[in-house]
Design a protein around this motif. Structure first.
Motif, short mmCIF file in Angstrom:
data_model
loop_
_atom_site.label_atom_id
_atom_site.label_comp_id
_atom_site.label_asym_id
_atom_site.label_seq_id
_atom_site.Cartn_x
_atom_site.Cartn_y
_atom_site.Cartn_z
N THR A 175 -7.06 118.66 99.68
CA THR A 175 -7.95 117.53 99.92
C THR A 175 -7.74 116.42 98.89
O THR A 175 -8.21 115.30 99.09
CB THR A 175 -9.41 117.98 99.89
OG1 THR A 175 -9.68 118.61 98.62
CG2 THR A 175 -9.70 118.99 101.00
N GLU A 205 -5.65 116.61 105.92
CA GLU A 205 -6.79 117.14 105.18
C GLU A 205 -7.16 116.32 103.96
O GLU A 205 -8.14 116.62 103.26
CB GLU A 205 -6.50 118.59 104.75
CG GLU A 205 -5.39 118.75 103.73
CD GLU A 205 -4.01 118.85 104.34
OE1 GLU A 205 -3.10 119.33 103.64
OE2 GLU A 205 -3.85 118.46 105.52
N ARG A 218 -8.70 113.86 101.34
CA ARG A 218 -9.98 113.19 101.20
C ARG A 218 -10.03 112.26 99.98
O ARG A 218 -10.84 111.35 99.93
CB ARG A 218 -11.11 114.23 101.11
CG ARG A 218 -11.28 115.08 102.36
CD ARG A 218 -11.71 114.23 103.54
NE ARG A 218 -11.77 114.99 104.79
CZ ARG A 218 -10.80 115.06 105.67
NH1 ARG A 218 -9.66 114.41 105.45
NH2 ARG A 218 -10.92 115.75 106.78
N ARG A 219 -9.19 112.53 98.99
CA ARG A 219 -9.13 111.65 97.82
C ARG A 219 -7.68 111.47 97.41
O ARG A 219 -6.94 112.45 97.26
CB ARG A 219 -9.93 112.21 96.64
CG ARG A 219 -9.93 111.28 95.41
CD ARG A 219 -10.73 111.86 94.25
NE ARG A 219 -12.12 112.01 94.62
CZ ARG A 219 -12.79 113.17 94.58
NH1 ARG A 219 -12.17 114.27 94.17
NH2 ARG A 219 -14.05 113.22 94.95
N ILE A 279 -10.35 107.79 103.39
CA ILE A 279 -9.89 108.49 102.19
C ILE A 279 -10.28 107.68 100.96
O ILE A 279 -10.02 106.47 100.90
CB ILE A 279 -8.36 108.69 102.23
CG1 ILE A 279 -7.98 109.56 103.42
CG2 ILE A 279 -7.85 109.29 100.92
CD1 ILE A 279 -6.49 109.59 103.69
#
Length: 346
Positions: free
Chosen positions: A231, A271, A273-274, A301
Motif C-alpha cells: 500500500t 493496491e 494508497r501512499r 493516492i
C-alpha cells in the motif's frame, strides 16, 4: 519436504524451472528438456538432472542425482544451494525469488533462439538481462558499496554483465565494458526494458566514457522495481537515489523510473494508497513531481514529496552521511511509516 505451502511453492517454482536452475544452479547448463549440473549444491559436473518441463515421466522441477540416488524438487535445490536449515527460511527465500523480475523463458526453437533481437527492443533487453548474473561478489556489488550502499537485499532486478557492448555513436567502433544491468518491468513483473550503467574495470566508479548510462526497450509507465510494493511505495528518477532511500527505509519498496519524464508517467500498483515521490533538486525534477502529484491525487493516492539537502539523496548519503540522511528524511515521512519502515534503521 512435505510441509504446508510446500506443494504450492514447488508448483509455482516449477513453472519457472529453467529460471530457478539458472539462478541457484549457475554451474550447470541446459541439455534438451533438462538442466544438468554436478549436484544439488551447485557443484560443476553432469550427474544431476532437473526436469524443465512437465511430461509423462514427471513434473517440471523434479530432479535426480544419478551418482548418489538423491532426488527431490526445486525447494530442495533452494535449501541445499543456499545452505538453509529451517523450512521457514526456505519458504522465505522461495517467495523472495518468485517476487523478482525474470526474463521470459528461452524459445524452444533453435532457429528463433539464434535470431538476433532488434537493437534496443524489449526482446533485446530481456536477452541482455538473461545473459547477466546476480550481483553478489561482482564489480556491481563493489561499485554500489563504494557509493555508500550496505543494504542490498531485494535487488534481484540488478545484475552484472562483464562485457556489455558500448557504442557512443553509429560511426564509432563497438567497445565492451563491465556493466550494471537493471531490469525495467511492468506491474506484472514482465521485463519490458533494461538500463545499463557501464563501470570501470575495478568497480571503483563508472567507466571513463562519454555516455555512462543508457536505457533500452519499452520504458513508458514502467520502472526498475526493488522490493515488493504494497500500500506504500516510493518512486524517483535514479537507481542510486532510490537505493539511498532504502538505506534508511530498508523495507520500503522503491521504483526508479530512470528519468524525470518517465517518473511523471509511472503506473501505480492497484493496491497503492501512499506514494513517496523522491525528487532531485533540478527543474526537471520539479516538473515530474508536480505531474505525479496530480496523477496520484486523481487516482485517490496520497502523494508525499521527499526532498534532499543536496542535489539528490545519494549525494546526501555520500557527503553528509547516513545519520544526516535519516534525520533529514524522518520529519518528511508520515508518522506511521516512520514506525513501520524506519524501525530497523533507527
Amino acid at each position: 519436504m512435505a510441509r504446508p505451502d510446500a506443494s504450492d511453492l514447488a508448483h509455482r517454482l516449477g513453472r519457472q524451472a529453467e529460471v530457478v536452475c539458472r539462478h541457484y544452479l549457475s554451474n550447470g547448463r541446459r541439455q534438451g528438456n533438462y538442466w544438468q549440473v554436478g549436484d544439488v549444491r551447485n557443484a560443476p559436473g553432469r550427474s544431476m538432472f532437473v526436469r524443465l518441463r512437465d511430461s509423462p515421466k514427471g513434473q517440471a522441477g523434479k530432479w535426480t542425482d544419478a551418482a548418489t540416488g538423491e532426488h527431490g524438487d526445486l525447494l530442495d535445490i533452494i535449501r541445499e544451494s543456499c545452505d538453509l536449515l529451517d523450512f521457514a527460511d526456505v519458504v522465505a527465500e522461495a517467495r523472495r525469488f518468485l517476487s523478482l523480475p525474470h526474463p521470459e523463458p528461452e524459445p524452444v526453437s533453435r532457429k528463433s533462439a539464434n535470431t538476433p533481437a532488434p537493437s534496443g527492443s524489449a526482446e533485446a533487453a530481456r536477452r541482455l538481462f538473461a545473459m547477466s548474473q546476480p550481483i553478489a561478489g561482482t564489480l556491481v556489488e563493489t561499485y554500489l558499496r563504494k557509493r555508500g550502499f550496505t543494504a542490498l537485499h531485494g535487488t534481484g532486478s540488478l545484475r552484472f554483465h562483464p562485457r556489455c557492448y558500448y557504442r557512443p555513436d553509429e560511426h564509432s567502433p563497438t567497445e565492451t565494458w563491465p556493466a550494471m544491468i537493471a531490469a525495467v518491468t511492468d506491474l506484472d513483473g514482465r521485463i519490458t526494458g533494461a538500463h545499463r550503467t557501464w563501470l570501470a574495470p575495478d568497480g571503483a566508479g563508472k567507466a571513463p566514457i562519454d555516455i555512462q548510462r543508457k536505457a533500452m526497450g519499452d520504458l513508458l509507465g514502467h520502472a526498475v522495481r526493488i522490493g515488493v510494493p504494497g500500500t506504500v511505495m516510493a518512486a524517483g528518477e535514479g537507481i542510486e537515489t532510490m537505493l539511498s532511500l532504502r538505506q534508511v527505509l530498508p523495507d520500503l519498496a522503491v521504483a526508479p523510473a530512470l528519468s524525470a519524464a518517465h517518473l511523471a508517467a509511472i503506473l501505480f500498483p492497484p493496491e497503492l494508497r501512499r506514494l513517496y515521490i523522491v525528487k532531485d533538486n533540478d527543474p526537471a525534477g520539479d516538473g515530474a513531481r508536480d505531474s505525479l502529484i496530480d496523477r496520484a491525487g486523481a487516482a485517490g493516492i496520497e502523494a508525499i514529496v521527499l526532498s534532499p539537502e543536496m542535489g539528490d539523496l545519494n549525494e546526501d548519503l555520500r557527503h553528509l552521511g547516513l545519520d544526516a540522511l535519516r534525520a533529514g528524511l524522518r520529519p518528511q515521512l508520515a508518522p506511521e511509516d516512520v514506525a513501520r519502515f524506519m524501525s530497523r534503521a533507527a
